[in-house]
Structure formats: C-alpha cells, structure tokens
Design an enzyme around this catalytic site. Structure first.
Site, PDB file in Angstrom:
ATOM      1  N   ASP A 237       2.750   2.896   7.895  1.00 41.64           N
ATOM      2  CA  ASP A 237       1.554   2.104   7.683  1.00 41.64           C
ATOM      3  C   ASP A 237       1.870   0.627   7.412  1.00 41.64           C
ATOM      4  O   ASP A 237       1.887   0.168   6.276  1.00 41.64           O
ATOM      5  CB  ASP A 237       0.727   2.678   6.531  1.00 41.64           C
ATOM      6  CG  ASP A 237      -0.732   2.291   6.680  1.00 41.64           C
ATOM      7  OD1 ASP A 237      -1.188   2.184   7.824  1.00 41.64           O
ATOM      8  OD2 ASP A 237      -1.397   2.057   5.669  1.00 41.64           O
TER       9      ASP A 237
ATOM     10  N   ASP B  86       0.840  -1.205   0.000  1.00 41.02           N
ATOM     11  CA  ASP B  86       0.000   0.000   0.000  1.00 41.02           C
ATOM     12  C   ASP B  86       0.871   1.249   0.000  1.00 41.02           C
ATOM     13  O   ASP B  86       0.624   2.208   0.726  1.00 41.02           O
ATOM     14  CB  ASP B  86      -0.937  -0.012   1.222  1.00 41.02           C
ATOM     15  CG  ASP B  86      -2.096   0.978   1.059  1.00 41.02           C
ATOM     16  OD1 ASP B  86      -2.258   1.554  -0.034  1.00 41.02           O
ATOM     17  OD2 ASP B  86      -2.832   1.178   2.046  1.00 41.02           O
TER      18      ASP B  86
ATOM     19  N   ARG C 165      -0.046   9.041   0.654  1.00 40.71           N
ATOM     20  CA  ARG C 165      -0.791   9.175   1.926  1.00 40.71           C
ATOM     21  C   ARG C 165      -0.189   8.305   3.023  1.00 40.71           C
ATOM     22  O   ARG C 165      -0.465   8.529   4.202  1.00 40.71           O
ATOM     23  CB  ARG C 165      -2.274   8.826   1.733  1.00 40.71           C
ATOM     24  CG  ARG C 165      -2.517   7.382   1.337  1.00 40.71           C
ATOM     25  CD  ARG C 165      -3.969   7.053   1.037  1.00 40.71           C
ATOM     26  NE  ARG C 165      -4.048   5.730   0.415  1.00 40.71           N
ATOM     27  CZ  ARG C 165      -3.795   5.475  -0.864  1.00 40.71           C
ATOM     28  NH1 ARG C 165      -3.510   6.477  -1.676  1.00 40.71           N
ATOM     29  NH2 ARG C 165      -3.838   4.252  -1.347  1.00 40.71           N
ATOM     30  N   ASN C 166       0.615   7.328   2.668  1.00 35.47           N
ATOM     31  CA  ASN C 166       1.244   6.461   3.664  1.00 35.47           C
ATOM     32  C   ASN C 166       2.723   6.768   3.886  1.00 35.47           C
ATOM     33  O   ASN C 166       3.469   5.950   4.417  1.00 35.47           O
ATOM     34  CB  ASN C 166       1.051   4.994   3.278  1.00 35.47           C
ATOM     35  CG  ASN C 166      -0.397   4.579   3.430  1.00 35.47           C
ATOM     36  OD1 ASN C 166      -1.099   5.103   4.295  1.00 35.47           O
ATOM     37  ND2 ASN C 166      -0.860   3.673   2.585  1.00 35.47           N
TER      38      ASN C 166
END
Ligand code: ACK
Length: 412
Positions: free
Chosen positions: A201, A183, A187-188
């Site tokens: 994350d 992922d 955003r991570n």
C-alpha cells in the site's frame, strides 16, 4: 535521520546510470527514495521505476477484491524466458481523470524503487493499453488482519514473532531509504503461503482517501487515528518514528490475532486516552518482552522510540532465545488502571472497576448480586443483560476468567 516523508528528486535521471534489474530500475549508489511528485512529468517516474509489461503476457483469473481505483484480481504472468508466476493485478477503472491515473500509477513508481523480501514486489505496469494495470507478486494469504482473524489462536508465539520480524525488517529498509509509510497497519500487510509478511500500500492518495480507517481530524487531514502517533495526529509530523508507533500497534494486532486496537472506543476517546498516558494493555498470552517493546514504540516523545533497526535486532534475539518469551505480561486483556489492583466483592464494585456501571441495574434486576453468581455467565446471558458490544463482552468474560483464577481479587 528524520524526514517528513519526502526528499527532493534527482531531477536529471541521466545523472545516475540506471539499469533494469528483475524488471525494476536500480539507481546505483542511491539508497534514497524519490517522490514521484518531484518529477515534472509523473509518467517519467513510472517509466523510470516500473517495467512496461505487454498485456498479452497476463492472464487474469479471478477478482479478489476492490481497491480505490478499481478491481484487484489474481492471475498469471508469463514473461519471455521466465517461468510463469502468480500475480495480483490492480486495474484502473474506466472513466478516470488524468489525476486519478497519475495517483494510481504513483503506487507503481514508489513500489518499483524498492527491492526487499518484506516489501511487496512490483512486476510491472501496463500503461500502453486499457485498462491501465499494476502487476505485483501474488500473496496467497491476503491481508494480515483478515488472515489472523481467520486463524485465531493457531500460531506459535515464534511464528507470530517471525511475522513481526519480517514487517520490522521491511520497515527498516523503507526508513533507511527515507520513505515514511504513514499507514502501517495489519490491513496493509500482505501474507504469502510461507507466512512471509510484506509491507504494501504505497499509493500517494491512499492514506488520505483509500483507507476506510482514516478519519478527518479537526485540522482537515484524514488519518487512521488508532494507528497514528500523537504528533502526526496533532501537527502532521509524519516520520519514521511515527511509523514506529504504528508498528507497535501492528505488533499488538498480531499478538491479539486481528483484534481492533482500542476496541470500540471512539477516535476522540483514543486521542484523549493516549494523551493522558493510557496505552494498549498486553493482549492475552502476550510475552512480557513483546508488550514492553510495544510500549517502547508508544513513547510519547518520538526520539525515545526505538529505531526499526533496533526492533529487528531485538526480535532476532527473541527468536534465537525462545525461552525469553515464556514470561507472560499478564492474562488480562484490558486497561491497567493507575492503581494496579482492585479488590472487589460485589457485582456492583466489579462493574465499576471494569468501567461498566451502565450495566449495573440490568445485572441487579436479573439477580446477579454476588460475584459468585457471575462466574458461569454465558455470552447469550450477557446479551440478555444488554451487553451487546463484542468488546464489552470480551472484557467481562476475560475478567470472569481472572475471577476464576484469582478468587475475588480481580486484577483489572
Ligand atoms: O484481504 P485480501 O484478500 O487481500 O483482500 C484485499 C484485496 O486484494 C483488496 O486490496 C487483496 N490483495 C491486494 N494485493 C494483493 C496481492 N499482491 N496478493 C494477494 N492479494 C492481494 C487484499
């Protein structure tokens, strides 16, 4: 080495002499990540990889966000004979099930195995009293996507490449440990006050449940489609090579200051377009070499993609030789069609070339017929013409910009 994510645990932790170092356990000689699920007792994984912190050494100051399991706060940690540091504190909300507690803490037992300047650092966990907490280093600038949107256009290309280099270096470390992230997205990534980017994350359930970008595929998996390699979407082949694909998308997010990959296209359209060979075009002002590197990360065949080590080397060379970044890919921010150039002379042809014929009648009835008439159109005027999607507005305005520079030869 291509692992589908996880490898077998060393079942007997005593086999390896473990020692705490800076609050984490080191397995000397072991460079391979151990999946917490391979422990019969997941609490043992937490004990092995995360340091228990006394709740009295933590001072919670303010709420900074919400996670899947509860609040994220900032605060300070003062350990005996250490200086006080700022930390982020994730807590597990009350009323959790045993499985939720396990999944929540799995992030700590994963993170605790890593020790790298571009991976978010685990300080420890609080499990002996409630709420259960995970304590990590504090990253002043929060997540990379929000940070970039807030500072649109404000960094030099060298600063942007520096961020990419950091992320690639963290990913090289993870792939060397045979850890597949699954992922990787802006955003991570978290950013500290020195602009250092760190991969974060690491929860076990997070890819499946926590990420608002993750959508269900026809096969029932939940996947962040726009960031995910085609083979991972099609048959869940998650490897470091699929992380490299996601890394290319992160590069694109960085150069475009947090623009949404594939704009407002639907997930289904993205999957179809990728399969047909479409790739994201270079963002505005993107150096050619960077777009080329992105395209390399998006090779259909995963063996043809560069490894993270190669990506780090390439970026290092660019940083050492900034003039290599001077040549820009192009000034357009949209798709390069199969035939690279359209010569258009009417508004109708122009909208067709932009694949926006749906607006043709609105333009015509408002009197926009010749190309000259659209040269000074404003956003509010576009909105009146029914162009309300931000992605479409951008596409049109960028095209107008190139009309200005190229006359009536629009490159789309
Ligand atoms: O974009 P943000 O400010 O950065 O909002 C999210 C929010 O918490 C929910 O995840 C922020 N966050 C998470 N971990 C950290 C951390 N270690 N340091 C600073 N902010 C964090 C994230």
């Amino acid at each position: 080495m291509e692992h589908c994510g996880y490898i077998k645990a060393k079942q007997d932790p005593d086999e390896e002499k473990m020692q705490f170092q800076h609050g984490r356990v080191k397995l000397p000689g072991s460079r391979t990540y151990i999946h917490p699920h391979t422990y019969e007792d997941p609490n043992q994984a937490v004990r092995d990889f995360a340091k228990e912190i006394d709740a009295s050494s933590i001072r919670i100051e303010r709420v900074i966000g919400a996670g899947e399991f509860g609040e994220v706060c900032s605060g300070r940690l003062k350990l005996p004979s250490k200086r006080e540091i700022y930390v982020a504190i994730k807590s597990l909300k009350a009323g959790y099930s045993e499985k939720q507690r396990r999944d929540f803490l799995s992030e700590a037992s994963i993170m605790g195995q890593f020790d790298h300047p571009n991976i978010i650092r685990l300080e420890g966990v609080v499990t002996r009293c409630k709420p259960v907490m995970i304590i990590t280093e504090y990253m002043e600038n929060g997540s990379l996507d929000t940070f970039l949107k807030k500072h649109d256009g404000q960094f030099t290309i060298i600063q942007l490449v520096g961020m990419m280099r950091g992320i690639a270096s963290g990913m090289k470390y993870l792939s060397d440990m045979s850890y597949v992230h699954r992922d990787l997205a802006a955003r991570n990534i978290l950013v500290n006050s020195n602009l250092v980017c760190k991969v974060s994350d690491f929860g076990l359930s997070r890819v499946l449940e926590d990420d608002p970008e993750a959508a269900y595929t026809t096969r029932g998996g939940k996947i962040p489609i726009r960031w995910t390699a085609p083979e991972a979407i099609a048959y869940r082949k998650f490897t470091s090579a699929s992380d490299v694909w996601s890394y290319g998308i992160v590069m694109w997010e960085v150069v475009s200051y947090g623009e949404r990959p594939y704009w407002e296209m639907s997930n289904q359209d993205v999957i179809k377009a990728i399969d047909e060979g479409y790739r994201l075009p270079a963002p505005m002002d993107c150096p050619l070499v960077l777009h080329q590197l992105m395209l390399d990360c998006w090779e259909k065949c995963r063996n043809d993609r560069p490894k993270f080590g190669q990506i780090v080397n390439t970026l290092d060379k660019l940083i050492r030789n900034p003039s290599s970044l001077k040549e820009l890919a192009n000034s357009s921010v949209w798709e390069d069609p199969p035939s690279p150039e359209f010569a258009v002379s009417t508004v109708e042809e122009w909208l067709e070339a932009l694949k926006m014929v749906q607006y043709r009648d609105n333009f015509t009835s408002a009197g926009y017929v010749t190309l000259d008439s659209v040269l000074y159109i404003s956003i509010s005027e576009l909105q009146k013409l029914g162009v309300t999607l931000v992605g479409h507005q951008r596409k049109i305005l960028s095209s107008i910009q190139s009309l200005h520079t190229q006359g009536t030869h629009v490159h789309v």
